[in-house]
Design a protein around this motif. Structure first.
Motif, PDB file in Angstrom:
ATOM      1  N   ASP A   4       0.847  -1.184   0.000  1.00 25.49           N
ATOM      2  CA  ASP A   4       0.000   0.000   0.000  1.00 25.49           C
ATOM      3  C   ASP A   4       0.886   1.239   0.000  1.00 25.49           C
ATOM      4  O   ASP A   4       2.020   1.210   0.458  1.00 25.49           O
ATOM      5  N   ASP A   5       0.380   2.354  -0.469  1.00 27.11           N
ATOM      6  CA  ASP A   5       1.229   3.514  -0.724  1.00 27.11           C
ATOM      7  C   ASP A   5       1.336   4.478   0.447  1.00 27.11           C
ATOM      8  O   ASP A   5       1.905   5.558   0.296  1.00 27.11           O
ATOM      9  N   GLU A   6       0.860   4.131   1.651  1.00 25.39           N
ATOM     10  CA  GLU A   6       0.906   5.092   2.741  1.00 25.39           C
ATOM     11  C   GLU A   6       2.335   5.370   3.222  1.00 25.39           C
ATOM     12  O   GLU A   6       2.597   6.406   3.831  1.00 25.39           O
ATOM     13  N   LEU A   7       3.264   4.462   2.954  1.00 28.34           N
ATOM     14  CA  LEU A   7       4.650   4.683   3.342  1.00 28.34           C
ATOM     15  C   LEU A   7       5.504   5.243   2.205  1.00 28.34           C
ATOM     16  O   LEU A   7       6.622   5.710   2.454  1.00 28.34           O
ATOM     17  N   VAL A   8       5.015   5.188   0.983  1.00 31.97           N
ATOM     18  CA  VAL A   8       5.812   5.588  -0.170  1.00 31.97           C
ATOM     19  C   VAL A   8       6.231   7.053  -0.053  1.00 31.97           C
ATOM     20  O   VAL A   8       5.425   7.932   0.227  1.00 31.97           O
ATOM     21  N   GLY A   9       7.526   7.282  -0.254  1.00 33.75           N
ATOM     22  CA  GLY A   9       8.096   8.618  -0.135  1.00 33.75           C
ATOM     23  C   GLY A   9       9.360   8.574   0.691  1.00 33.75           C
ATOM     24  O   GLY A   9       9.893   7.501   1.008  1.00 33.75           O
ATOM     25  N   ILE A  44      24.369   3.437   1.317  1.00 31.92           N
ATOM     26  CA  ILE A  44      22.968   3.262   0.934  1.00 31.92           C
ATOM     27  C   ILE A  44      22.674   1.774   1.052  1.00 31.92           C
ATOM     28  O   ILE A  44      23.301   0.958   0.368  1.00 31.92           O
ATOM     29  N   SER A  45      21.779   1.407   1.946  1.00 29.69           N
ATOM     30  CA  SER A  45      21.393   0.007   2.138  1.00 29.69           C
ATOM     31  C   SER A  45      19.995  -0.207   1.575  1.00 29.69           C
ATOM     32  O   SER A  45      19.126   0.655   1.726  1.00 29.69           O
ATOM     33  N   THR A  46      19.781  -1.346   0.948  1.00 31.00           N
ATOM     34  CA  THR A  46      18.494  -1.626   0.314  1.00 31.00           C
ATOM     35  C   THR A  46      17.840  -2.846   0.951  1.00 31.00           C
ATOM     36  O   THR A  46      18.484  -3.880   1.135  1.00 31.00           O
ATOM     37  N   TYR A  47      16.563  -2.695   1.263  1.00 32.27           N
ATOM     38  CA  TYR A  47      15.768  -3.768   1.857  1.00 32.27           C
ATOM     39  C   TYR A  47      14.518  -4.006   1.009  1.00 32.27           C
ATOM     40  O   TYR A  47      13.956  -3.063   0.435  1.00 32.27           O
ATOM     41  N   GLU A  48      14.093  -5.239   0.940  1.00 33.48           N
ATOM     42  CA  GLU A  48      12.744  -5.531   0.479  1.00 33.48           C
ATOM     43  C   GLU A  48      11.834  -5.393   1.690  1.00 33.48           C
ATOM     44  O   GLU A  48      12.194  -5.838   2.789  1.00 33.48           O
ATOM     45  N   TYR A  49      10.696  -4.760   1.509  1.00 33.25           N
ATOM     46  CA  TYR A  49       9.829  -4.585   2.680  1.00 33.25           C
ATOM     47  C   TYR A  49       8.406  -5.022   2.377  1.00 33.25           C
ATOM     48  O   TYR A  49       7.959  -5.053   1.227  1.00 33.25           O
ATOM     49  N   ARG A  50       7.737  -5.350   3.444  1.00 35.04           N
ATOM     50  CA  ARG A  50       6.330  -5.734   3.364  1.00 35.04           C
ATOM     51  C   ARG A  50       5.589  -5.041   4.491  1.00 35.04           C
ATOM     52  O   ARG A  50       5.894  -5.257   5.672  1.00 35.04           O
ATOM     53  N   ALA A  51       4.645  -4.192   4.147  1.00 33.97           N
ATOM     54  CA  ALA A  51       3.863  -3.448   5.139  1.00 33.97           C
ATOM     55  C   ALA A  51       2.412  -3.913   5.112  1.00 33.97           C
ATOM     56  O   ALA A  51       1.866  -4.174   4.044  1.00 33.97           O
ATOM     57  N   ARG A  58       0.006  -1.723  12.946  1.00 43.13           N
ATOM     58  CA  ARG A  58       0.479  -2.008  11.591  1.00 43.13           C
ATOM     59  C   ARG A  58       1.864  -2.653  11.657  1.00 43.13           C
ATOM     60  O   ARG A  58       2.668  -2.308  12.510  1.00 43.13           O
ATOM     61  N   THR A  59       2.118  -3.569  10.729  1.00 38.47           N
ATOM     62  CA  THR A  59       3.389  -4.297  10.758  1.00 38.47           C
ATOM     63  C   THR A  59       4.250  -3.942   9.550  1.00 38.47           C
ATOM     64  O   THR A  59       3.747  -3.568   8.481  1.00 38.47           O
ATOM     65  N   LEU A  60       5.545  -4.097   9.740  1.00 38.28           N
ATOM     66  CA  LEU A  60       6.526  -3.816   8.692  1.00 38.28           C
ATOM     67  C   LEU A  60       7.641  -4.852   8.808  1.00 38.28           C
ATOM     68  O   LEU A  60       8.236  -5.006   9.874  1.00 38.28           O
ATOM     69  N   ASP A  61       7.917  -5.567   7.723  1.00 32.46           N
ATOM     70  CA  ASP A  61       9.003  -6.552   7.683  1.00 32.46           C
ATOM     71  C   ASP A  61      10.066  -6.070   6.707  1.00 32.46           C
ATOM     72  O   ASP A  61       9.746  -5.668   5.573  1.00 32.46           O
TER      73      ASP A  61
END
Length: 299
Positions: A4-9, A44-51, A58-61
């Motif tokens: 979902d886009d609530e974290l995008v930015g 710069i570190s890159t993660y795959e995330y799942r919200a 609300r959860t974030l992995d």
């Protein structure tokens, strides 16, 4: 997986707390719907995330794309253009509340403020670095935050710190070092050795305390680090590390890392408290180790 886009930015870190009180932040998180990029001063570190915004809380992995074992579980909430995150250490259980972490917990709390008007999907690494330096000016000490007094170690000579970082990067590239412990396999110059060893001591201790430094691979240099600190005039820090080693079995730093970690895990509450007190002394120190290192150890 698309989120979902609530974290995008982009979100600028204002404060973080590892159980020792709020400190000023110095990184930016950028969510693009599937990946999170963490932008710091020199990384710069890159993660795959799942919200999942349907969970309560609300959860974030987060799964680091380079290091499989670096998987973090978190909860988050959004309030008035701010993002609040409570995150576990790698491979630990997900936190269940936003209560401030304790000294012995495996959680870190973060408070971010939104950076509007930027598109994370098209951002290049160079643009991200420019964003970081625009927001932080290359130094978190140039910013003030409500109810926060920056600890002394955040007010030291940033120019000297960058000189040390550059020397450590040069040495790492020269010998293809993956970690400070790789120094054991190379005939390095004395100035190179002392830069890498003291850099590891400062960074590990600032990140997780004396206990974490002693448990990390670089803890194998602890005893010689005492002498290195004394040699550049950092007698206060040398005394702190020496007191920590006196609490542990003779020859501790020469033991395999698994053995060192087992000993630290089995320390009683009083001993752990004493190590925490030594960490506090390190954080409150007046010595600028990097400035002393540039002046005395990297000639």
């Amino acid at each position: 997986m698309k989120n979902d886009d609530e974290l995008v930015g982009f979100w600028k870190l204002e404060l973080f707390d590892t159980g020792k009180g709020n400190r000023a932040g110095d990184c930016i998180w950028g969510f693009d719907g599937s990946t999170l990029r963490e932008i710091g001063d020199d990384y710069i570190s890159t993660y795959e995330y799942r919200a999942d915004a349907t969970c309560h809380p609300r959860t974030l992995d987060l799964q680091h794309l380079e290091y499989e074992t670096n998987r973090r579980r978190a909860i988050y909430r959004l309030e008035a253009e701010r993002l609040y995150v409570m995150c576990s250490d790698p491979s630990r259980d997900r936190p269940v509340s936003f209560e401030p972490p304790s000294r012995r917990s495996s959680y870190t709390s973060f408070v971010f403020v939104a950076l509007p008007g930027s598109d994370p999907h098209s951002a290049t690494d160079q643009w991200l670095r420019e964003l970081y330096h625009r927001e932080f000016g290359g130094s978190v000490t140039e910013h003030t935050f409500p109810n926060i007094t920056l600890p002394p170690f955040m007010n030291f000579d940033r120019e000297k710190e960058e000189l040390v970082r550059t020397e450590v990067r040069r040495t790492s590239d020269k010998y293809n070092l993956r970690d400070a412990i790789d120094l054991r396999s190379h005939a390095v110059e004395e100035s190179e050795r002392i830069a890498v060893v003291l850099f590891a001591f400062v960074e590990d201790t600032a990140n997780g305390g004396i206990e974490q430094y002693l448990a990390n691979s670089s803890g194998c240099f602890a005893e010689e680090t005492v002498g290195d600190l004394q040699s550049i005039g950092a007698v206060e820090c040398a005394r702190i590390l020496e007191e920590a080693l006196k609490m542990l079995p003779k020859g501790f730093s020469e033991m395999p890392q698994s053995r060192r970690r087992k000993i630290l895990r089995e320390l009683d509450r009083d001993s752990l408290g004493a190590l925490d007190a030594l960490t506090d002394r390190f954080n409150d120190r007046t010595e600028d180790i990097y400035a002393l290192l540039v002046q005395e150890g990297m000639k």
